[in-house]
Design a protein around this motif. Sequence first.
Motif, PDB file in Angstrom:
ATOM      1  N   TYR A 143       0.838  -1.195   0.000  1.00  0.00           N
ATOM      2  CA  TYR A 143       0.000   0.000   0.000  1.00  0.00           C
ATOM      3  C   TYR A 143       0.875   1.247   0.000  1.00  0.00           C
ATOM      4  O   TYR A 143       1.776   1.383   0.833  1.00  0.00           O
ATOM      5  N   LEU A 144       0.607   2.172  -0.914  1.00  0.00           N
ATOM      6  CA  LEU A 144       1.368   3.414  -0.993  1.00  0.00           C
ATOM      7  C   LEU A 144       0.645   4.574  -0.314  1.00  0.00           C
ATOM      8  O   LEU A 144       1.245   5.614  -0.057  1.00  0.00           O
ATOM      9  N   TYR A 145      -0.662   4.423  -0.063  1.00  0.00           N
ATOM     10  CA  TYR A 145      -1.476   5.405   0.666  1.00  0.00           C
ATOM     11  C   TYR A 145      -1.521   6.777   0.000  1.00  0.00           C
ATOM     12  O   TYR A 145      -1.860   7.764   0.631  1.00  0.00           O
ATOM     13  N   LYS A 146      -1.150   6.847  -1.264  1.00  0.00           N
ATOM     14  CA  LYS A 146      -1.157   8.122  -1.999  1.00  0.00           C
ATOM     15  C   LYS A 146      -2.387   8.175  -2.891  1.00  0.00           C
ATOM     16  O   LYS A 146      -2.645   7.255  -3.662  1.00  0.00           O
ATOM     17  N   LEU A 147      -3.136   9.264  -2.781  1.00  0.00           N
ATOM     18  CA  LEU A 147      -4.329   9.429  -3.591  1.00  0.00           C
ATOM     19  C   LEU A 147      -3.951   9.937  -4.975  1.00  0.00           C
ATOM     20  O   LEU A 147      -3.294  10.969  -5.121  1.00  0.00           O
ATOM     21  N   VAL A 148      -4.366   9.189  -5.999  1.00  0.00           N
ATOM     22  CA  VAL A 148      -4.043   9.559  -7.387  1.00  0.00           C
ATOM     23  C   VAL A 148      -5.314   9.463  -8.216  1.00  0.00           C
ATOM     24  O   VAL A 148      -6.250   8.730  -7.875  1.00  0.00           O
ATOM     25  N   PRO A 149      -5.370  10.184  -9.354  1.00  0.00           N
ATOM     26  CA  PRO A 149      -6.556  10.092 -10.219  1.00  0.00           C
ATOM     27  C   PRO A 149      -6.714   8.695 -10.795  1.00  0.00           C
ATOM     28  O   PRO A 149      -5.746   7.980 -11.031  1.00  0.00           O
ATOM     29  N   GLY A 150      -7.956   8.306 -11.026  1.00  0.00           N
ATOM     30  CA  GLY A 150      -8.224   7.018 -11.631  1.00  0.00           C
ATOM     31  C   GLY A 150      -9.112   6.148 -10.767  1.00  0.00           C
ATOM     32  O   GLY A 150      -9.580   6.556  -9.699  1.00  0.00           O
ATOM     33  N   VAL A 151      -9.331   4.927 -11.247  1.00  0.00           N
ATOM     34  CA  VAL A 151     -10.216   3.985 -10.575  1.00  0.00           C
ATOM     35  C   VAL A 151      -9.458   2.706 -10.273  1.00  0.00           C
ATOM     36  O   VAL A 151      -8.682   2.227 -11.096  1.00  0.00           O
ATOM     37  N   SER A 152      -9.675   2.182  -9.094  1.00  0.00           N
ATOM     38  CA  SER A 152      -9.088   0.892  -8.737  1.00  0.00           C
ATOM     39  C   SER A 152     -10.124  -0.196  -8.988  1.00  0.00           C
ATOM     40  O   SER A 152     -11.235  -0.143  -8.477  1.00  0.00           O
ATOM     41  N   GLU A 153      -9.759  -1.174  -9.803  1.00  0.00           N
ATOM     42  CA  GLU A 153     -10.681  -2.250 -10.135  1.00  0.00           C
ATOM     43  C   GLU A 153     -10.596  -3.405  -9.147  1.00  0.00           C
ATOM     44  O   GLU A 153     -11.400  -4.332  -9.201  1.00  0.00           O
ATOM     45  N   ARG A 154      -9.621  -3.375  -8.272  1.00  0.00           N
ATOM     46  CA  ARG A 154      -9.403  -4.511  -7.375  1.00  0.00           C
ATOM     47  C   ARG A 154      -9.432  -4.064  -5.920  1.00  0.00           C
ATOM     48  O   ARG A 154      -9.100  -2.925  -5.590  1.00  0.00           O
ATOM     49  N   SER A 155      -9.856  -4.988  -5.048  1.00  0.00           N
ATOM     50  CA  SER A 155      -9.971  -4.688  -3.626  1.00  0.00           C
ATOM     51  C   SER A 155      -9.032  -5.503  -2.754  1.00  0.00           C
ATOM     52  O   SER A 155      -8.858  -5.190  -1.581  1.00  0.00           O
ATOM     53  N   PHE A 156      -8.450  -6.566  -3.297  1.00  0.00           N
ATOM     54  CA  PHE A 156      -7.508  -7.423  -2.566  1.00  0.00           C
ATOM     55  C   PHE A 156      -8.109  -7.936  -1.257  1.00  0.00           C
ATOM     56  O   PHE A 156      -7.495  -7.882  -0.194  1.00  0.00           O
ATOM     57  N   GLY A 157      -9.344  -8.430  -1.374  1.00  0.00           N
ATOM     58  CA  GLY A 157     -10.024  -8.940  -0.187  1.00  0.00           C
ATOM     59  C   GLY A 157      -9.339 -10.140   0.422  1.00  0.00           C
ATOM     60  O   GLY A 157      -9.338 -10.312   1.639  1.00  0.00           O
ATOM     61  N   PHE A 158      -8.724 -10.990  -0.434  1.00  0.00           N
ATOM     62  CA  PHE A 158      -8.071 -12.179   0.117  1.00  0.00           C
ATOM     63  C   PHE A 158      -6.807 -11.826   0.879  1.00  0.00           C
ATOM     64  O   PHE A 158      -6.378 -12.561   1.761  1.00  0.00           O
ATOM     65  N   LYS A 159      -6.196 -10.694   0.534  1.00  0.00           N
ATOM     66  CA  LYS A 159      -5.037 -10.241   1.294  1.00  0.00           C
ATOM     67  C   LYS A 159      -5.445  -9.872   2.719  1.00  0.00           C
ATOM     68  O   LYS A 159      -4.750 -10.197   3.688  1.00  0.00           O
ATOM     69  N   VAL A 160      -6.598  -9.245   2.836  1.00  0.00           N
ATOM     70  CA  VAL A 160      -7.120  -8.901   4.165  1.00  0.00           C
ATOM     71  C   VAL A 160      -7.492 -10.163   4.927  1.00  0.00           C
ATOM     72  O   VAL A 160      -7.259 -10.269   6.135  1.00  0.00           O
ATOM     73  N   ALA A 161      -8.064 -11.128   4.222  1.00  0.00           N
ATOM     74  CA  ALA A 161      -8.392 -12.410   4.871  1.00  0.00           C
ATOM     75  C   ALA A 161      -7.136 -13.073   5.415  1.00  0.00           C
ATOM     76  O   ALA A 161      -7.147 -13.672   6.495  1.00  0.00           O
ATOM     77  N   GLN A 162      -6.051 -12.955   4.658  1.00  0.00           N
ATOM     78  CA  GLN A 162      -4.772 -13.519   5.107  1.00  0.00           C
ATOM     79  C   GLN A 162      -4.286 -12.796   6.359  1.00  0.00           C
ATOM     80  O   GLN A 162      -3.832 -13.427   7.319  1.00  0.00           O
ATOM     81  N   LEU A 163      -4.400 -11.464   6.368  1.00  0.00           N
ATOM     82  CA  LEU A 163      -3.983 -10.696   7.545  1.00  0.00           C
ATOM     83  C   LEU A 163      -4.848 -11.018   8.762  1.00  0.00           C
ATOM     84  O   LEU A 163      -4.393 -10.956   9.897  1.00  0.00           O
ATOM     85  N   ALA A 164      -6.123 -11.341   8.506  1.00  0.00           N
ATOM     86  CA  ALA A 164      -7.032 -11.690   9.596  1.00  0.00           C
ATOM     87  C   ALA A 164      -6.853 -13.122  10.070  1.00  0.00           C
ATOM     88  O   ALA A 164      -7.565 -13.572  10.960  1.00  0.00           O
TER      89      ALA A 164
END
Length: 636
Positions: free
Chosen positions: A543-564
Amino acid sequence: MQCKQLEVLKNNSNGSESGSLFSCMNHTLTTFGSRLLRHWVSHPLRDGSMISARLDAISEILESMGFSKKFNDGNGRHTDVNLHQLLSLVLTNLGKLPDIQRGITRIFHRTATASEFIAVIQAILVSGKQLQKLQVEEDNEVNHVEKTIQSLLLKKLILTASSSSIISTSARLLSALNTEAAEQRDISNLFVVSEGRFQEIATARNKVKQEKDKLDLLINIYRKQLKNQKLEFMSVSGTTHLIELPANVKVPSNWVKVNSTKKAIRYHAPEVLTALDHLSLASEELAIVCRSTWQKFLEEFTGFYQDFQSAVQALASLDCLHSLALLARKKDYTRPVFVDDNEPVQICISSGRHPVMETMLEDNFVPNDTNLHSEGEYCEIVTGPNMGGKSCYIRQVALIAIMAQVGCYVPATSAKLHVLDGIYTRMGASDSIQQGRSTFLEELGEASNILHACTNRSLVILDELGRGTSTHDGVAIAYATLQYLVEQKRSMVLFVTHYPEIVNMTKGFGGRVGSYHVSYLTSSSSQKDESNPSGSDYEDVVYLYKLVPGVSERSFGFKVAQLAQIPLSCINRGSEMAVKLEEVVRDRCKSRLAMADKNLQEIFSNLDLAFLEDVDPVKRFERLKHARSLALALRN
């Protein structure tokens, strides 16, 4: 303003002040100052002139942290008086004492003890005298080398806390009381009797003295009667004026034996008992007079209560301003600029930082810019991966706006804002089962309240609106709400969503809506392996936490599941199912496209055949009719 959702006063994890905006801003030195700052933070100002007054005061305190100004001491000499140092001294001393604001209230309600009264009034007197060293003049004519205080708000507060009437009244009230007697709770000796003051107490004290003198005279009589010049009254276990004699000494029959030892007997003569009764009566009358005088003394204070309350309130405000100046210096905050009311509504923040998260992360926090303008882009749709910093960003904007309207410096390189009439937030999940309200109903209820209350001078923050129901319903509700805010209310809007479709649906808003996403980096390849069989949404992400123009098509939900720490087999199975679902969707789209292509070809074929010259009119009509039905089916 939703204090709970923005964690203004308490955090949402355990309900304590730790991690809240108030905790971050609070550098007050007194209890009553902390209480007032809490009110300031939860009730931001909506008057631009009042905001500017606070900012001017903080600026002057900050300026005084760097140097001393030379002020005339009134005798032709000059002395160094540092505003910051003097305020720190006054407030530090007050912080060591009990809460004087509550003490003033106890005095007003006549429940304070004498020692409390003295401590409170003494604190106000000392503080006022110290603040008088700043030599703030009530009139506008300044005869000194330069003005001691530039800020009108600081000048007003210092004058209120150090007014000559407060100091003279405090001195007069304190002069009437005996500090040592107050500490010992000796009501009989509490008041200092002087000419014209407390004559009833003086009379009662004289009567007590007379009775004591009568007792002292009796000992001479008993010395002669018993022929013992060394005879003295004694006290044992609280019993006073006893006469102790050897057991073999004869005494008058009317003497009362009180107690004895092996060698001596202690007596009370009848005259002593009578005199003690008179003394006790006189002492009780003195106590009654003193208690009555104390109540009258407190009633007299009622006439000065408002002035003293104003002085304490001024000291609390000085504590708050001093606290905000310390915060600005410690965190390197900048002074916000507010545009005039007649200028377009805008929120323009350069390198803004979340005040609480910055404290926790220190130099690792990534700042972001915000540019909302009512004559341009005044709505931001923010997408991005889970845990990418979307909610942190929108909260950051709201908290900076709150801090600015409290009259505080803000965590940013620069900030230019319009005075907002409200900040409305909808984030998080909650329900009210007792009232039969589901999570989604609560969510829409909050959204409804926002849509009714917000104006074109409001900041509206919506986080994941519509996620409590099916995807199609959620997207539709989120879009309709966003359209209403943009076209009907024209509020400043920050809209976080995991529905990329909404960005495409808002392209017709004519530049009023911008799409942004929080940036991230992924691993160079998404090849399938034993730990990542799908390679779809389970790859490593930075995660770079920098707001840039455009749209993100992905949410990386499985990465969060791994962290949980969801079981790995469960994550792998879910990732496989995600790939299959994506394939089903792709196949369905391909099938629809193929069918559409086939229908188009058949439509054009029927049209070509229908317009041949030798075609029977009936067959021509049938072919046109068939082409029309295919076209309608394709449109649907």
